[in-house]
Design a protein around this motif. Structure first.
Motif, PDB file in Angstrom:
ATOM      1  N   ARG A 185       0.832  -1.214   0.000  1.00  0.00           N
ATOM      2  CA  ARG A 185       0.000   0.000   0.000  1.00  0.00           C
ATOM      3  C   ARG A 185       0.864   1.261   0.000  1.00  0.00           C
ATOM      4  O   ARG A 185       0.549   2.233  -0.674  1.00  0.00           O
ATOM      5  N   CYS A 186       1.975   1.225   0.753  1.00  0.00           N
ATOM      6  CA  CYS A 186       2.886   2.379   0.759  1.00  0.00           C
ATOM      7  C   CYS A 186       3.491   2.592  -0.629  1.00  0.00           C
ATOM      8  O   CYS A 186       3.599   3.723  -1.109  1.00  0.00           O
ATOM      9  N   ASN A 223       1.056   3.916  -3.067  1.00  0.00           N
ATOM     10  CA  ASN A 223       0.607   5.243  -2.700  1.00  0.00           C
ATOM     11  C   ASN A 223       1.605   6.324  -3.114  1.00  0.00           C
ATOM     12  O   ASN A 223       1.243   7.451  -3.398  1.00  0.00           O
ATOM     13  N   ASP A 224       2.906   5.954  -3.114  1.00  0.00           N
ATOM     14  CA  ASP A 224       3.950   6.911  -3.450  1.00  0.00           C
ATOM     15  C   ASP A 224       4.724   6.350  -4.635  1.00  0.00           C
ATOM     16  O   ASP A 224       5.679   5.583  -4.464  1.00  0.00           O
ATOM     17  N   LYS A 231      -1.731   1.647   4.887  1.00  0.00           N
ATOM     18  CA  LYS A 231      -0.500   2.327   4.481  1.00  0.00           C
ATOM     19  C   LYS A 231       0.107   3.203   5.584  1.00  0.00           C
ATOM     20  O   LYS A 231       1.267   3.602   5.480  1.00  0.00           O
TER      21      LYS A 231
END
Ligand code: NAP
Ligand code: NAP
Lengths: 304, 304
Positions: free
Chosen positions: B32-33, B36-37, B149
């Protein structure tokens, strides 16, 4: 007559005069409840041995009257609640016993109940109803500033009246605590002490122990224990920051039940230690799976 | 080339292709991290042995590509992160070792570090940087739905690179975790295992033990333990609801340090037991006062 008494005549209130002795976390929280709902007590009297505590309670305005002398404080009260550490109960009870009003109720909030019955009963005059109580509510903070009126909300309040206690007195006290937000449960003092030994006393003892063990580590490791405490250890430090005097009194006054639980716990820990030493993964997995089920029961019982 | 790669050319991202193996709480949180980035990885590849888990990860849309075959999953990745239980590391490492790209980094998130170095190192080909890691973050929940996240935000991430590891590889991995919100710390694997034994492993073992002890009580008491669990016990049940397989692996793989801490703890508990038996209130008060100070240090260190 106080202003409060004039506004709410005794007939309309649950008690006429309630006296709280020991104005720490629990005592001052009870005071706040009583001052917040004037239907509970027409007059609220607060008593503590400490000058500073009394001054602070007066400043906070959470009592109608603040007294240093417990014999004066209890005079004319139809409910007296002991909120000092349990170790002080015998002395306080001996002091106030002769001054309790006939027909009044004496109660307390102590975390153990058999020892309270043992220490207090001999000083309760005939005609005074003795109804010990224990709010299952608290924080790790102490003193009159730590109290708040929501402390008892949604929490259990266990009453342990000796056999033959006047049912009306038990019922009235239960209604007072219900008005503070508590759920009332009545049980036998020895059963109370057994249940609390495993739900509260052993967890606290273990938390104190592990934090103590960490304190004894070499300096460098110790500083890292603090930095990296979020991985489990931190939860124990909160519990192990609870009031030292109160907990000393609890362990000394629920000795048998606590020793019995330590014994069982130690046996279980030894079995796990052995399983780790001999690499018995199945035994570990088995226990770790069983303990998950208990968590689920607690969530189902809406206690999580 | 994936759409993501075209949108964010490799030159602008920290890694080109990151492969996460084991898509539970930690693995899926990392995914998820990464998703997300998009500055962290041009392509995010997810791998798990379980059909259900892979299907769920695809459904959640938290990877660019989901693979069943670990050898295919790691091919061409410049970062591979093992997120399975530690007990599976040796097998997974043996499987993927020959397929790791030269110059790539192999890392993990395991809760123990000496055993990881022992199990994984032999399978790391020359030219691949092995940088073990451990996020001090988690919940008692498992599986891809448990991840989120924000899990690593404000939490420590400990890296334990073997002596002589390429500094650039360590630094790059640290930047990835920092972007996930972690604070980075580098230490020796054996020191890591010692510090975690007291801050995390012993607290968990004790929580499992006490909840197990309660499980063995007579039925009537047991149901009351659940009802009145809020008095301390409840906090232990949350810890003791953690994933059984993960914790079995931790205890089996940090055996020496954990046994050493159990030993110290047991000695300390025995001393307290003795003090309770003989009514030595001063000893209890002394310990209970010392442990309060540790709590204060944790609050001061902003870890409370
Ligand atoms: N804290 C909890 O979590 C919790 C939960 C449930 C029940 N309880 C029970 O509640 C009671 C009080 O606990 P607490 O947390 O409120 O304690 P606390 O905050 O430490 O307050 C206790 C108060 O009692 C006073 N006191 C001590 N000895 C006295 C004496 N001989 N005569 C008059 N006052 C005296 C203390 O004054 P000094 O400052 O001068 O000592 C202090 O003001 C204990 O019986 C405890 O078992 C506590
Ligand atoms: N949870 C925490 O609090 C925490 C904190 C820090 C670090 N860690 C570390 O993070 C790692 C994962 O923990 P987690 O909590 O994320 O566990 P988890 O939620 O149980 O997920 C583990 C995943 O790995 C898969 N897996 C197991 N064996 C495998 C294998 N041989 N090949 C491929 N996939 C495999 C599992 O699939 P199956 O369902 O088929 O078994 C599952 O999807 C562990 O090494 C643990 O030490 C955990």
């Amino acid at each position: 007559m106080s202003a409060a008494e004039m506004n709410a005549p005794p007939a309309a209130t649950l008690y006429n005069r309630v006296c709280v002795i020991g104005l720490g976390l629990i005592g001052s929280s009870l005071l706040r409840c009583l001052m917040n709902d004037r239907g509970l007590a027409a007059e609220v009297v607060a008593c503590d041995r400490s000058d500073a505590v009394r001054a602070r309670v007066a400043e906070l305005g959470i009592a109608d009257r603040v007294e240093a002398d417990a014999t004066l404080a209890v005079a004319g009260a139809d409910l007296v609640v002991l909120c000092t550490p349990v170790g002080a109960y015998a002395d306080v009870a001996a002091l106030i016993g002769p001054h309790l009003a006939p027909g009044s109720t004496l109660s307390d909030v102590g975390s153990v109940k058999q020892a309270v019955v043992r220490d207090v009963s001999p000083h309760v005059p005939d005609g005074v109803h003795f109804v010990p109580g224990h709010p299952l509510a608290g924080t790790e903070h102490s003193g009159p500033d730590a109290g708040f009126k929501e402390l008892f909300r949604g929490r259990w309040l266990i009453l342990t009246p000796p056999p033959g206690t006047d049912a009306g007195a038990v019922d009235r006290l239960g209604r007072l605590w219900a008005a503070c937000g508590s759920q009332i449960e009545v049980m036998d003092p020895s059963h109370h002490d057994q249940v609390l030994a495993i739900t509260s006393h052993l967890p606290h003892l273990i938390a104190y122990t592990i934090v103590g063990t960490a304190t004894d580590l070499e300096e460098t490791t110790k500083s890292e224990v603090i930095r990296f405490s979020a991985s489990g250890f931190r939860d124990f430090t909160r519990i192990a920051a609870s009031d030292p005097v109160m907990w000393r009194d609890i362990f000394l006054n629920n000795r048998e039940a606590v020793l019995e639980m330590i014994q069982r716990f130690t046996e279980d820990l030894t079995a796990l230690q052995r399983a780790i030493r001999w690499g018995e993964g199945d035994k570990l997995l088995d226990l770790f799976t069983r303990t998950r089920a208990i968590r689920r029961s607690i969530i189902d019982a809406k206690q999580a």
